[in-house]
Design a protein around this motif. Structure first.
Motif, PDB file in Angstrom:
ATOM      1  N   LYS A  43      49.244  38.448  61.304  1.00 49.05           N
ATOM      2  CA  LYS A  43      50.634  37.188  61.190  1.00 49.05           C
ATOM      3  C   LYS A  43      51.204  37.303  59.974  1.00 49.05           C
ATOM      4  O   LYS A  43      51.120  37.959  59.036  1.00 49.05           O
ATOM      5  CB  LYS A  43      49.757  36.082  61.212  1.00 49.05           C
ATOM      6  N   GLN A  44      52.520  36.839  60.304  1.00 49.22           N
ATOM      7  CA  GLN A  44      53.443  36.648  59.252  1.00 49.22           C
ATOM      8  C   GLN A  44      53.018  35.367  58.049  1.00 49.22           C
ATOM      9  O   GLN A  44      52.041  34.669  58.347  1.00 49.22           O
ATOM     10  CB  GLN A  44      54.643  36.110  59.562  1.00 49.22           C
ATOM     11  N   ARG A  45      53.411  35.699  56.894  1.00 54.10           N
ATOM     12  CA  ARG A  45      53.170  34.845  55.906  1.00 54.10           C
ATOM     13  C   ARG A  45      53.659  33.381  56.335  1.00 54.10           C
ATOM     14  O   ARG A  45      54.937  33.479  56.530  1.00 54.10           O
ATOM     15  CB  ARG A  45      53.424  35.320  54.604  1.00 54.10           C
ATOM     16  N   GLU A  46      53.161  32.332  55.984  1.00 55.66           N
ATOM     17  CA  GLU A  46      53.488  31.120  56.425  1.00 55.66           C
ATOM     18  C   GLU A  46      53.317  30.026  55.317  1.00 55.66           C
ATOM     19  O   GLU A  46      52.267  29.978  54.492  1.00 55.66           O
ATOM     20  CB  GLU A  46      52.999  30.568  57.675  1.00 55.66           C
ATOM     21  N   LEU A  47      54.088  29.110  55.133  1.00 56.58           N
ATOM     22  CA  LEU A  47      53.935  28.023  54.118  1.00 56.58           C
ATOM     23  C   LEU A  47      53.065  26.844  54.654  1.00 56.58           C
ATOM     24  O   LEU A  47      52.831  26.579  55.630  1.00 56.58           O
ATOM     25  CB  LEU A  47      55.343  27.098  54.043  1.00 56.58           C
ATOM     26  N   VAL A  48      52.046  26.747  53.808  1.00 60.38           N
ATOM     27  CA  VAL A  48      51.121  25.804  53.914  1.00 60.38           C
ATOM     28  C   VAL A  48      51.375  24.356  53.213  1.00 60.38           C
ATOM     29  O   VAL A  48      51.341  23.401  53.927  1.00 60.38           O
ATOM     30  CB  VAL A  48      49.650  26.211  53.270  1.00 60.38           C
ATOM     31  N   ALA A  49      51.652  24.451  51.960  1.00 59.21           N
ATOM     32  CA  ALA A  49      52.114  23.081  51.409  1.00 59.21           C
ATOM     33  C   ALA A  49      53.028  23.474  50.177  1.00 59.21           C
ATOM     34  O   ALA A  49      52.763  24.469  49.436  1.00 59.21           O
ATOM     35  CB  ALA A  49      50.900  22.328  51.009  1.00 59.21           C
ATOM     36  N   ALA A  50      53.731  22.582  49.544  1.00 59.59           N
ATOM     37  CA  ALA A  50      54.412  22.773  48.549  1.00 59.59           C
ATOM     38  C   ALA A  50      54.698  21.305  47.801  1.00 59.59           C
ATOM     39  O   ALA A  50      54.695  20.302  48.521  1.00 59.59           O
ATOM     40  CB  ALA A  50      55.937  23.463  48.705  1.00 59.59           C
ATOM     41  N   ASN A  58      55.466  18.914  50.899  1.00 56.61           N
ATOM     42  CA  ASN A  58      55.856  19.327  52.293  1.00 56.61           C
ATOM     43  C   ASN A  58      54.618  19.877  52.522  1.00 56.61           C
ATOM     44  O   ASN A  58      53.740  20.890  51.732  1.00 56.61           O
ATOM     45  CB  ASN A  58      57.171  20.176  52.156  1.00 56.61           C
ATOM     46  N   TYR A  59      53.987  19.681  53.728  1.00 58.57           N
ATOM     47  CA  TYR A  59      53.047  20.302  54.497  1.00 58.57           C
ATOM     48  C   TYR A  59      53.336  20.934  55.829  1.00 58.57           C
ATOM     49  O   TYR A  59      53.954  20.696  56.438  1.00 58.57           O
ATOM     50  CB  TYR A  59      51.775  19.249  54.793  1.00 58.57           C
ATOM     51  N   ALA A  60      52.608  21.909  56.202  1.00 58.58           N
ATOM     52  CA  ALA A  60      52.725  22.464  57.594  1.00 58.58           C
ATOM     53  C   ALA A  60      52.125  21.541  58.446  1.00 58.58           C
ATOM     54  O   ALA A  60      50.983  20.897  58.139  1.00 58.58           O
ATOM     55  CB  ALA A  60      52.039  23.750  57.812  1.00 58.58           C
ATOM     56  N   ASP A  61      52.401  21.557  59.790  1.00 60.56           N
ATOM     57  CA  ASP A  61      51.912  20.515  60.644  1.00 60.56           C
ATOM     58  C   ASP A  61      50.303  20.714  60.927  1.00 60.56           C
ATOM     59  O   ASP A  61      49.487  19.671  61.094  1.00 60.56           O
ATOM     60  CB  ASP A  61      52.657  20.490  61.965  1.00 60.56           C
ATOM     61  N   SER A  62      50.031  22.100  60.725  1.00 63.99           N
ATOM     62  CA  SER A  62      48.599  22.373  60.861  1.00 63.99           C
ATOM     63  C   SER A  62      47.618  21.878  59.978  1.00 63.99           C
ATOM     64  O   SER A  62      46.412  21.988  60.283  1.00 63.99           O
ATOM     65  CB  SER A  62      48.547  23.886  61.023  1.00 63.99           C
ATOM     66  N   VAL A  63      48.291  21.454  59.052  1.00 63.17           N
ATOM     67  CA  VAL A  63      47.163  21.158  57.690  1.00 63.17           C
ATOM     68  C   VAL A  63      47.339  19.606  57.356  1.00 63.17           C
ATOM     69  O   VAL A  63      46.666  19.140  56.547  1.00 63.17           O
ATOM     70  CB  VAL A  63      47.254  22.082  56.681  1.00 63.17           C
ATOM     71  N   LYS A  64      48.249  18.956  57.823  1.00 60.32           N
ATOM     72  CA  LYS A  64      48.667  17.727  57.587  1.00 60.32           C
ATOM     73  C   LYS A  64      47.289  16.701  57.901  1.00 60.32           C
ATOM     74  O   LYS A  64      46.735  17.037  59.044  1.00 60.32           O
ATOM     75  CB  LYS A  64      49.813  17.072  58.525  1.00 60.32           C
ATOM     76  N   GLY A  65      46.838  16.006  56.699  1.00 59.08           N
ATOM     77  CA  GLY A  65      45.667  15.196  57.021  1.00 59.08           C
ATOM     78  C   GLY A  65      44.488  15.731  56.570  1.00 59.08           C
ATOM     79  O   GLY A  65      43.544  15.023  56.316  1.00 59.08           O
ATOM     80  N   ARG A  66      44.489  16.930  56.595  1.00 59.67           N
ATOM     81  CA  ARG A  66      43.310  17.862  56.069  1.00 59.67           C
ATOM     82  C   ARG A  66      43.372  18.472  54.673  1.00 59.67           C
ATOM     83  O   ARG A  66      42.535  18.461  53.822  1.00 59.67           O
ATOM     84  CB  ARG A  66      43.052  19.173  56.928  1.00 59.67           C
ATOM     85  N   ASN A  83      40.175  20.266  53.171  1.00 60.86           N
ATOM     86  CA  ASN A  83      38.942  19.793  53.987  1.00 60.86           C
ATOM     87  C   ASN A  83      39.140  19.986  55.118  1.00 60.86           C
ATOM     88  O   ASN A  83      40.057  20.454  55.758  1.00 60.86           O
ATOM     89  CB  ASN A  83      39.068  18.012  53.540  1.00 60.86           C
ATOM     90  N   SER A  84      37.747  19.708  55.873  1.00 62.08           N
ATOM     91  CA  SER A  84      37.891  19.805  57.265  1.00 62.08           C
ATOM     92  C   SER A  84      38.302  21.267  57.672  1.00 62.08           C
ATOM     93  O   SER A  84      39.150  21.376  58.785  1.00 62.08           O
ATOM     94  CB  SER A  84      38.646  18.580  58.180  1.00 62.08           C
ATOM     95  N   LEU A  85      37.991  22.068  57.228  1.00 57.21           N
ATOM     96  CA  LEU A  85      38.331  23.553  57.390  1.00 57.21           C
ATOM     97  C   LEU A  85      38.005  24.003  58.630  1.00 57.21           C
ATOM     98  O   LEU A  85      36.978  23.663  59.133  1.00 57.21           O
ATOM     99  CB  LEU A  85      38.034  24.698  56.313  1.00 57.21           C
ATOM    100  N   LYS A  86      38.973  24.799  59.152  1.00 62.89           N
ATOM    101  CA  LYS A  86      38.497  25.398  60.495  1.00 62.89           C
ATOM    102  C   LYS A  86      38.633  26.652  60.367  1.00 62.89           C
ATOM    103  O   LYS A  86      39.315  27.474  59.608  1.00 62.89           O
ATOM    104  CB  LYS A  86      39.805  24.842  61.585  1.00 62.89           C
ATOM    105  N   PRO A  87      38.181  27.561  61.492  1.00 61.94           N
ATOM    106  CA  PRO A  87      38.245  29.168  61.503  1.00 61.94           C
ATOM    107  C   PRO A  87      39.598  29.582  61.426  1.00 61.94           C
ATOM    108  O   PRO A  87      40.004  30.609  60.731  1.00 61.94           O
ATOM    109  CB  PRO A  87      37.490  29.386  62.782  1.00 61.94           C
ATOM    110  N   GLU A  88      40.467  28.758  62.092  1.00 66.91           N
ATOM    111  CA  GLU A  88      41.926  29.433  61.961  1.00 66.91           C
ATOM    112  C   GLU A  88      42.693  29.467  60.597  1.00 66.91           C
ATOM    113  O   GLU A  88      43.883  29.652  60.620  1.00 66.91           O
ATOM    114  CB  GLU A  88      42.904  28.718  63.057  1.00 66.91           C
ATOM    115  N   ASP A  89      42.006  28.467  59.719  1.00 67.28           N
ATOM    116  CA  ASP A  89      42.430  28.628  58.373  1.00 67.28           C
ATOM    117  C   ASP A  89      42.150  29.841  57.737  1.00 67.28           C
ATOM    118  O   ASP A  89      42.616  29.981  56.435  1.00 67.28           O
ATOM    119  CB  ASP A  89      41.893  27.397  57.465  1.00 67.28           C
TER     120      ASP A  89
END
Length: 122
Positions: A43-50, A58-66, A83-89
């Motif tokens: 996969k391509q490199r993606e922004l997680v948070a800044a 700024n957060y990626a939608d996939s990690v907001k709240g976690r 927190n609340s880590l998922k295999p897709e992380d």
């Protein structure tokens, strides 16, 4: 030149937590934005948070709240509490910083850390 050194990756079970740290070092620099990116296999490199020097985040939608990004400007260090880590992380997480650096003349820079592996098992 600004160097970034990351730490804190590892293996954790789904639902668990990890905290990443990234410290910037060098001389004569001022950092604007510090952030975390990730790249999973194939996969391509993606922004997680800044976070900016002023504290805007700024957060990626996939990690907001976690995930929570924070920064210690005095230590030129950025943190990512996951927190609340998922295999897709699961990915290699890279620290990034941009700003200006120099001695007689300040010029823009952008630096990357070497990456730290985060693996979340199901």
């Amino acid at each position: 030149q600004v160097q970034l050194v990351e730490s804190g990756g590892g293996l954790v079970q789904a639902g668990g937590s990890l905290r990443l740290s990234c410290a910037a070092s060098g001389s004569g620099f001022s950092i604007n934005t510090m952030g975390w990116y990730r790249q999973a296999p194939g996969k391509q490199r993606e922004l997680v948070a800044a976070v900016t020097s002023g504290g805007s985040t700024n957060y990626a939608d996939s990690v907001k709240g976690r995930f929570t990004i924070s920064r210690d400007n005095a230590k030129n260090t950025v943190y990512l509490q996951m927190n609340s880590l998922k295999p897709e992380d699961t990915a290699v997480y890279y620290c990034n910083a941009d700003g200006v650096a120099g001695t007689l003349l300040m010029t823009p820079f952008g630096s990357w850390g070497q990456g730290t592996q985060v693996t979340v098992s199901s």
